[in-house]
Design an enzyme around this catalytic site. Sequence first.
Site, PDB file in Angstrom:
ATOM      1  N   ARG A   1      -0.534  -8.346  13.678  1.00  0.00           N
ATOM      2  CA  ARG A   1      -1.035  -7.379  12.697  1.00  0.00           C
ATOM      3  C   ARG A   1      -1.877  -8.085  11.625  1.00  0.00           C
ATOM      4  O   ARG A   1      -2.916  -7.566  11.211  1.00  0.00           O
ATOM      5  CB  ARG A   1       0.136  -6.632  12.042  1.00  0.00           C
ATOM      6  CG  ARG A   1       0.792  -5.634  12.993  1.00  0.00           C
ATOM      7  CD  ARG A   1       2.150  -5.184  12.499  1.00  0.00           C
ATOM      8  NE  ARG A   1       2.107  -4.496  11.231  1.00  0.00           N
ATOM      9  CZ  ARG A   1       3.127  -4.424  10.375  1.00  0.00           C
ATOM     10  NH1 ARG A   1       4.292  -5.015  10.664  1.00  0.00           N
ATOM     11  NH2 ARG A   1       3.010  -3.774   9.253  1.00  0.00           N
TER      12      ARG A   1
ATOM     13  N   ARG B   1      -9.353   1.743   8.417  1.00  0.00           N
ATOM     14  CA  ARG B   1      -8.892   0.397   8.728  1.00  0.00           C
ATOM     15  C   ARG B   1      -9.942  -0.379   9.522  1.00  0.00           C
ATOM     16  O   ARG B   1      -9.725  -1.532   9.871  1.00  0.00           O
ATOM     17  CB  ARG B   1      -7.605   0.511   9.552  1.00  0.00           C
ATOM     18  CG  ARG B   1      -6.669  -0.649   9.420  1.00  0.00           C
ATOM     19  CD  ARG B   1      -5.460  -0.377  10.268  1.00  0.00           C
ATOM     20  NE  ARG B   1      -4.550   0.511   9.625  1.00  0.00           N
ATOM     21  CZ  ARG B   1      -3.316   0.188   9.251  1.00  0.00           C
ATOM     22  NH1 ARG B   1      -2.855  -1.017   9.447  1.00  0.00           N
ATOM     23  NH2 ARG B   1      -2.540   1.061   8.686  1.00  0.00           N
TER      24      ARG B   1
ATOM     25  N   ARG C   1      11.595  -1.914  10.991  1.00  0.00           N
ATOM     26  CA  ARG C   1      10.535  -1.344  11.822  1.00  0.00           C
ATOM     27  C   ARG C   1      10.277  -2.262  13.005  1.00  0.00           C
ATOM     28  O   ARG C   1      10.274  -3.477  12.852  1.00  0.00           O
ATOM     29  CB  ARG C   1       9.250  -1.199  10.985  1.00  0.00           C
ATOM     30  CG  ARG C   1       8.970   0.217  10.562  1.00  0.00           C
ATOM     31  CD  ARG C   1       7.847   0.337   9.577  1.00  0.00           C
ATOM     32  NE  ARG C   1       6.573  -0.247   9.975  1.00  0.00           N
ATOM     33  CZ  ARG C   1       5.465  -0.177   9.232  1.00  0.00           C
ATOM     34  NH1 ARG C   1       5.483   0.475   8.080  1.00  0.00           N
ATOM     35  NH2 ARG C   1       4.346  -0.741   9.622  1.00  0.00           N
TER      36      ARG C   1
ATOM     37  N   ARG D   1      11.816  -5.898   4.799  1.00  0.00           N
ATOM     38  CA  ARG D   1      11.636  -4.438   4.672  1.00  0.00           C
ATOM     39  C   ARG D   1      12.668  -3.710   5.537  1.00  0.00           C
ATOM     40  O   ARG D   1      12.941  -4.088   6.672  1.00  0.00           O
ATOM     41  CB  ARG D   1      10.236  -4.024   5.115  1.00  0.00           C
ATOM     42  CG  ARG D   1      10.098  -2.503   5.150  1.00  0.00           C
ATOM     43  CD  ARG D   1       8.683  -2.025   5.168  1.00  0.00           C
ATOM     44  NE  ARG D   1       7.903  -2.567   6.257  1.00  0.00           N
ATOM     45  CZ  ARG D   1       6.590  -2.391   6.356  1.00  0.00           C
ATOM     46  NH1 ARG D   1       5.939  -1.715   5.431  1.00  0.00           N
ATOM     47  NH2 ARG D   1       5.936  -2.919   7.365  1.00  0.00           N
TER      48      ARG D   1
ATOM     49  N   LYS E   1       0.830  -1.210   0.000  1.00  0.00           N
ATOM     50  CA  LYS E   1       0.000   0.000   0.000  1.00  0.00           C
ATOM     51  C   LYS E   1       0.864   1.260   0.000  1.00  0.00           C
ATOM     52  O   LYS E   1       0.646   2.179  -0.778  1.00  0.00           O
ATOM     53  CB  LYS E   1      -0.917   0.051   1.249  1.00  0.00           C
ATOM     54  CG  LYS E   1      -1.824  -1.135   1.427  1.00  0.00           C
ATOM     55  CD  LYS E   1      -2.678  -1.011   2.676  1.00  0.00           C
ATOM     56  CE  LYS E   1      -1.911  -0.904   3.981  1.00  0.00           C
ATOM     57  NZ  LYS E   1      -1.146  -2.112   4.339  1.00  0.00           N
TER      58      LYS E   1
END
Length: 229
Positions: free
Chosen positions: A184, A102, A173, A140, A27
């Site tokens: 999540r 969300r 992160r 990531r 996203k």
Amino acid sequence: MDDASAHQGTARPPVRVIFVGSPGAGKGTQAAKLAEYLGVPRISTGDMLREAIASGTPLGKQADPLMGRGNLVPDDLLIALVRERTTREDCAQGFVLDGFPRTVRQAEGLAQMSDGEVSDWTVFSVEVPREELLRRLSGRRWCPRCQATYHLTSDPPKVDGVCDNDGEPLVQRDDDREEVVARRLQQYAARTEPLIGYYRERADMVEIDGNRPMAAVFADLKKHVGVTA
Ligand code: AP5
């Protein structure tokens, strides 16, 4: 014309785009490209919350422990945050939302901000298989200064471990740790996926196969915002 700025300065009705997708679906990557292409701001609630945490604001202090465990931040805080942001001058020609809404409650809050009318909004529902999501999130890397996102193999920086924009060392992160990612993904399935049905009935909802190279996904998005550069 430069592909990244095809719409800048062009007169057109405000464009409002929403991305719905699992953590790691791409996203943020695609919202940034599309916002630049359309010449409108990208509004990332994840980035705004991380900035609030870094600055030690009351919102940041409330969000920090929730995000650190992979839980959502309360709806009312997010609705107020987005309401304030989307009424700023730079949103007059529209915006691309990344990570908001969300929950159905947030979607209802967003609809109220536009007098209940969302039929002309474009909603991209980005689908990626779980195995690929896990590969993306574990690889990531992120710049804590400018929030640029990279991937160790799919989208590496020019110099290993260093942000292309500002030379800051890249980090993982906190919420990309394996145990937080599991939470999540669970929160996404329970609280965010219902938005797909919500928007299918109310807006111009487009299902996007996100399990393709970034350029192929972006080419698809451009078609659906009614522009070919
Ligand atoms: P947020 O920052 O919004 O995180 P997220 O929704 O979990 O999404 P991610 O940033 O993990 O993934 P993405 O889909 O943007 O993927 P990306 O493009 O980076 O939110 C974080 C937290 O804040 C939430 O958990 C919650 O606590 C809180 N929060 C935020 N908004 C909230 C709200 N509205 N309500 C309540 N709480 C809220 O890509 C991932 C990786 O894959 C990157 O490394 C990228 O380089 C790579 N990649 C991308 N596309 C491709 C591709 N096509 N092929 C190969 N690799 C790719």
